[in-house]
Motif scaffolding. Sequence first.
Motif, PDB file in Angstrom:
ATOM      1  N   GLY A 163      45.565  39.379  28.101  1.00  0.00           N
ATOM      2  CA  GLY A 163      45.450  37.967  27.778  1.00  0.00           C
ATOM      3  C   GLY A 163      45.574  37.040  28.963  1.00  0.00           C
ATOM      4  N   MET A 164      44.935  37.402  30.097  1.00  0.00           N
ATOM      5  CA  MET A 164      44.974  36.564  31.296  1.00  0.00           C
ATOM      6  C   MET A 164      43.549  36.149  31.649  1.00  0.00           C
ATOM      7  SD  MET A 164      47.853  38.568  33.571  1.00  0.00           S
ATOM      8  CE  MET A 164      49.544  38.645  32.994  1.00  0.00           C
ATOM      9  N   PRO A 165      43.009  35.163  30.948  1.00  0.00           N
ATOM     10  CA  PRO A 165      41.594  34.805  31.098  1.00  0.00           C
ATOM     11  C   PRO A 165      41.228  34.245  32.461  1.00  0.00           C
ATOM     12  CG  PRO A 165      42.741  33.169  29.769  1.00  0.00           C
ATOM     13  CD  PRO A 165      43.692  34.304  29.945  1.00  0.00           C
ATOM     14  N   TYR A 166      42.202  33.811  33.217  1.00  0.00           N
ATOM     15  CA  TYR A 166      41.906  33.196  34.513  1.00  0.00           C
ATOM     16  C   TYR A 166      41.752  34.218  35.636  1.00  0.00           C
ATOM     17  CZ  TYR A 166      46.871  34.089  35.035  1.00  0.00           C
ATOM     18  OH  TYR A 166      48.092  34.703  35.068  1.00  0.00           O
ATOM     19  N   VAL A 167      42.048  35.488  35.370  1.00  0.00           N
ATOM     20  CA  VAL A 167      41.972  36.507  36.423  1.00  0.00           C
ATOM     21  C   VAL A 167      40.507  36.855  36.682  1.00  0.00           C
ATOM     22  CG1 VAL A 167      42.577  38.854  37.123  1.00  0.00           C
ATOM     23  CG2 VAL A 167      44.239  37.447  35.880  1.00  0.00           C
ATOM     24  N   THR A 168      40.074  36.662  37.913  1.00  0.00           N
ATOM     25  CA  THR A 168      38.693  36.938  38.320  1.00  0.00           C
ATOM     26  C   THR A 168      38.684  38.023  39.397  1.00  0.00           C
ATOM     27  OG1 THR A 168      38.775  35.301  40.092  1.00  0.00           O
ATOM     28  CG2 THR A 168      38.093  34.518  37.897  1.00  0.00           C
ATOM     29  N   PRO A 169      37.534  38.622  39.669  1.00  0.00           N
ATOM     30  CA  PRO A 169      37.452  39.591  40.769  1.00  0.00           C
ATOM     31  C   PRO A 169      37.893  38.991  42.103  1.00  0.00           C
ATOM     32  CG  PRO A 169      35.523  39.771  39.368  1.00  0.00           C
ATOM     33  CD  PRO A 169      36.285  38.570  38.893  1.00  0.00           C
ATOM     34  N   ASP A 170      37.573  37.716  42.318  1.00  0.00           N
ATOM     35  CA  ASP A 170      37.988  37.067  43.569  1.00  0.00           C
ATOM     36  C   ASP A 170      39.503  37.001  43.685  1.00  0.00           C
ATOM     37  OD1 ASP A 170      35.407  36.712  44.406  1.00  0.00           O
ATOM     38  OD2 ASP A 170      35.253  34.637  43.699  1.00  0.00           O
ATOM     39  N   LEU A 171      40.190  36.770  42.560  1.00  0.00           N
ATOM     40  CA  LEU A 171      41.647  36.722  42.594  1.00  0.00           C
ATOM     41  C   LEU A 171      42.214  38.100  42.906  1.00  0.00           C
ATOM     42  CD1 LEU A 171      44.291  35.219  42.241  1.00  0.00           C
ATOM     43  CD2 LEU A 171      44.119  35.597  39.764  1.00  0.00           C
ATOM     44  N   VAL A 172      41.627  39.136  42.331  1.00  0.00           N
ATOM     45  CA  VAL A 172      42.076  40.510  42.612  1.00  0.00           C
ATOM     46  C   VAL A 172      41.909  40.823  44.096  1.00  0.00           C
ATOM     47  CG1 VAL A 172      41.645  42.959  42.148  1.00  0.00           C
ATOM     48  CG2 VAL A 172      41.587  41.307  40.263  1.00  0.00           C
ATOM     49  N   VAL A 173      40.775  40.436  44.658  1.00  0.00           N
ATOM     50  CA  VAL A 173      40.522  40.649  46.090  1.00  0.00           C
ATOM     51  C   VAL A 173      41.542  39.881  46.930  1.00  0.00           C
ATOM     52  CG1 VAL A 173      38.896  40.236  47.977  1.00  0.00           C
ATOM     53  CG2 VAL A 173      38.076  41.165  45.795  1.00  0.00           C
ATOM     54  N   ALA A 174      41.864  38.658  46.525  1.00  0.00           N
ATOM     55  CA  ALA A 174      42.847  37.854  47.258  1.00  0.00           C
ATOM     56  C   ALA A 174      44.208  38.537  47.240  1.00  0.00           C
ATOM     57  CB  ALA A 174      42.940  36.454  46.649  1.00  0.00           C
ATOM     58  N   TRP A 175      44.588  39.132  46.121  1.00  0.00           N
ATOM     59  CA  TRP A 175      45.849  39.883  46.056  1.00  0.00           C
ATOM     60  C   TRP A 175      45.818  41.049  47.046  1.00  0.00           C
ATOM     61  CZ3 TRP A 175      45.760  40.311  39.991  1.00  0.00           C
ATOM     62  CH2 TRP A 175      46.235  39.110  39.438  1.00  0.00           C
ATOM     63  N   GLU A 176      44.719  41.791  47.019  1.00  0.00           N
ATOM     64  CA  GLU A 176      44.622  42.995  47.845  1.00  0.00           C
ATOM     65  C   GLU A 176      44.556  42.673  49.331  1.00  0.00           C
ATOM     66  OE1 GLU A 176      41.375  45.361  46.522  1.00  0.00           O
ATOM     67  OE2 GLU A 176      42.364  45.953  44.638  1.00  0.00           O
ATOM     68  N   ARG A 177      44.130  41.490  49.675  1.00  0.00           N
ATOM     69  CA  ARG A 177      44.072  41.087  51.088  1.00  0.00           C
ATOM     70  C   ARG A 177      45.351  40.388  51.537  1.00  0.00           C
ATOM     71  NH1 ARG A 177      37.855  38.652  51.527  1.00  0.00           N
ATOM     72  NH2 ARG A 177      36.787  40.685  51.337  1.00  0.00           N
ATOM     73  N   GLY A 178      46.291  40.226  50.604  1.00  0.00           N
ATOM     74  CA  GLY A 178      47.557  39.588  50.949  1.00  0.00           C
ATOM     75  C   GLY A 178      47.462  38.085  51.103  1.00  0.00           C
ATOM     76  N   MET A 179      46.376  37.492  50.603  1.00  0.00           N
ATOM     77  CA  MET A 179      46.214  36.051  50.718  1.00  0.00           C
ATOM     78  C   MET A 179      47.120  35.307  49.743  1.00  0.00           C
ATOM     79  SD  MET A 179      42.047  36.152  50.987  1.00  0.00           S
ATOM     80  CE  MET A 179      41.856  34.377  51.001  1.00  0.00           C
ATOM     81  N   VAL A 180      47.303  35.876  48.563  1.00  0.00           N
ATOM     82  CA  VAL A 180      48.237  35.360  47.565  1.00  0.00           C
ATOM     83  C   VAL A 180      48.907  36.557  46.920  1.00  0.00           C
ATOM     84  CG1 VAL A 180      46.992  33.215  47.073  1.00  0.00           C
ATOM     85  CG2 VAL A 180      46.446  35.303  45.788  1.00  0.00           C
ATOM     86  N   SER A 181      50.019  36.327  46.231  1.00  0.00           N
ATOM     87  CA  SER A 181      50.721  37.404  45.550  1.00  0.00           C
ATOM     88  C   SER A 181      50.703  37.168  44.047  1.00  0.00           C
ATOM     89  CB  SER A 181      52.180  37.489  46.033  1.00  0.00           C
ATOM     90  OG  SER A 181      52.247  37.860  47.391  1.00  0.00           O
ATOM     91  N   PRO A 182      50.590  38.241  43.265  1.00  0.00           N
ATOM     92  CA  PRO A 182      50.625  38.075  41.808  1.00  0.00           C
ATOM     93  C   PRO A 182      52.007  37.653  41.339  1.00  0.00           C
ATOM     94  CG  PRO A 182      50.651  40.399  42.383  1.00  0.00           C
ATOM     95  CD  PRO A 182      50.405  39.643  43.658  1.00  0.00           C
ATOM     96  N   THR A 183      52.041  36.921  40.228  1.00  0.00           N
ATOM     97  CA  THR A 183      53.318  36.570  39.620  1.00  0.00           C
ATOM     98  C   THR A 183      53.897  37.819  38.960  1.00  0.00           C
ATOM     99  OG1 THR A 183      52.342  36.032  37.490  1.00  0.00           O
ATOM    100  CG2 THR A 183      52.423  34.264  39.130  1.00  0.00           C
ATOM    101  N   SER A 184      55.115  37.702  38.463  1.00  0.00           N
ATOM    102  CA  SER A 184      55.745  38.847  37.803  1.00  0.00           C
ATOM    103  C   SER A 184      54.932  39.347  36.612  1.00  0.00           C
ATOM    104  CB  SER A 184      57.164  38.479  37.369  1.00  0.00           C
ATOM    105  OG  SER A 184      57.974  38.221  38.491  1.00  0.00           O
ATOM    106  N   PRO A 185      54.482  38.462  35.687  1.00  0.00           N
ATOM    107  CA  PRO A 185      53.656  38.949  34.577  1.00  0.00           C
ATOM    108  C   PRO A 185      52.333  39.547  35.054  1.00  0.00           C
ATOM    109  CG  PRO A 185      54.558  36.777  34.072  1.00  0.00           C
ATOM    110  CD  PRO A 185      54.810  37.026  35.526  1.00  0.00           C
ATOM    111  N   GLU A 186      51.737  38.942  36.081  1.00  0.00           N
ATOM    112  CA  GLU A 186      50.482  39.464  36.599  1.00  0.00           C
ATOM    113  C   GLU A 186      50.674  40.844  37.212  1.00  0.00           C
ATOM    114  OE1 GLU A 186      48.521  35.111  37.757  1.00  0.00           O
ATOM    115  OE2 GLU A 186      49.490  36.353  39.278  1.00  0.00           O
ATOM    116  N   LEU A 187      51.774  41.034  37.925  1.00  0.00           N
ATOM    117  CA  LEU A 187      52.029  42.329  38.540  1.00  0.00           C
ATOM    118  C   LEU A 187      52.222  43.408  37.475  1.00  0.00           C
ATOM    119  CD1 LEU A 187      54.025  43.116  41.671  1.00  0.00           C
ATOM    120  CD2 LEU A 187      54.598  44.369  39.596  1.00  0.00           C
ATOM    121  N   THR A 188      52.938  43.068  36.396  1.00  0.00           N
ATOM    122  CA  THR A 188      53.144  44.024  35.304  1.00  0.00           C
ATOM    123  C   THR A 188      51.807  44.398  34.672  1.00  0.00           C
ATOM    124  OG1 THR A 188      55.338  43.125  34.843  1.00  0.00           O
ATOM    125  CG2 THR A 188      54.303  44.405  33.099  1.00  0.00           C
ATOM    126  N   ALA A 189      50.955  43.407  34.465  1.00  0.00           N
ATOM    127  CA  ALA A 189      49.635  43.661  33.888  1.00  0.00           C
ATOM    128  C   ALA A 189      48.774  44.482  34.846  1.00  0.00           C
ATOM    129  CB  ALA A 189      48.952  42.339  33.554  1.00  0.00           C
TER     130      ALA A 189
END
Length: 241
Positions: free
Chosen positions: A43-69
Amino acid sequence: MRRPPALPNQPGPPFNAPAARRLRAALNMGPEHVAYGMRASYGMPYVTPDLVVAWERGMVSPTSPELTALAGVLWCSPGELIGRPRTLREHRITRGLAPDDVARALGLEILAYLRMEENNDWRGTERQATTLAELLELDLPDFVTVTGREPRLAEHLRSAVTTRWQAYVRPVGKIVPLDRRLLEDALQELHRQYQGQMMATLSWGANGSGGDSDNGAGASGQEFLDRIVDHFWTNVQEITG
């Protein structure tokens, strides 16, 4: 029932971006697959492939709920996606526990427990601290850190290496529940290391750098004191190992 969308401004634990990228690649998934899984299953409609890439590049970090998901989508535990936990909240997330589960096990009101997490300020009893250590599977160094005892331990250790270490066996023992003989050996070795380093630096300065020796000794000694707790745990590990 889907969990509610995560709020982007919620703080998350230290994120291990290379691990997330490695786990995704091992599953032959693209960022678009990860994003779809988080949208459809969590139920995280705002998560896009670009956001996943940003996490993996260390540009931003997922929140606690996002990390669990994200862990759910990557078929791993949340602990595999974060660095070494340091705070109470990070240890709880690593174990995949909800705040109300921990509060209930400790016999605390949920709001009281959440305040401890938010302020990183443990205020439970000794009995609750023991339960916390068992619940979160804390080793002794982590237990001391999470329960807020590390600053006091560091203060005693600094005094022990700069004066008479024997006088600090009992104060340190009240913070760190170790066998007295082991504690004596660890403090004595810590004192020897610090004094030996100071003497070696002063001796080198007297033979070579003249007036700069005091500054060199001071910098070297301060560096040791800044990492005094790490040196202490290393000594304990070497003695017990």
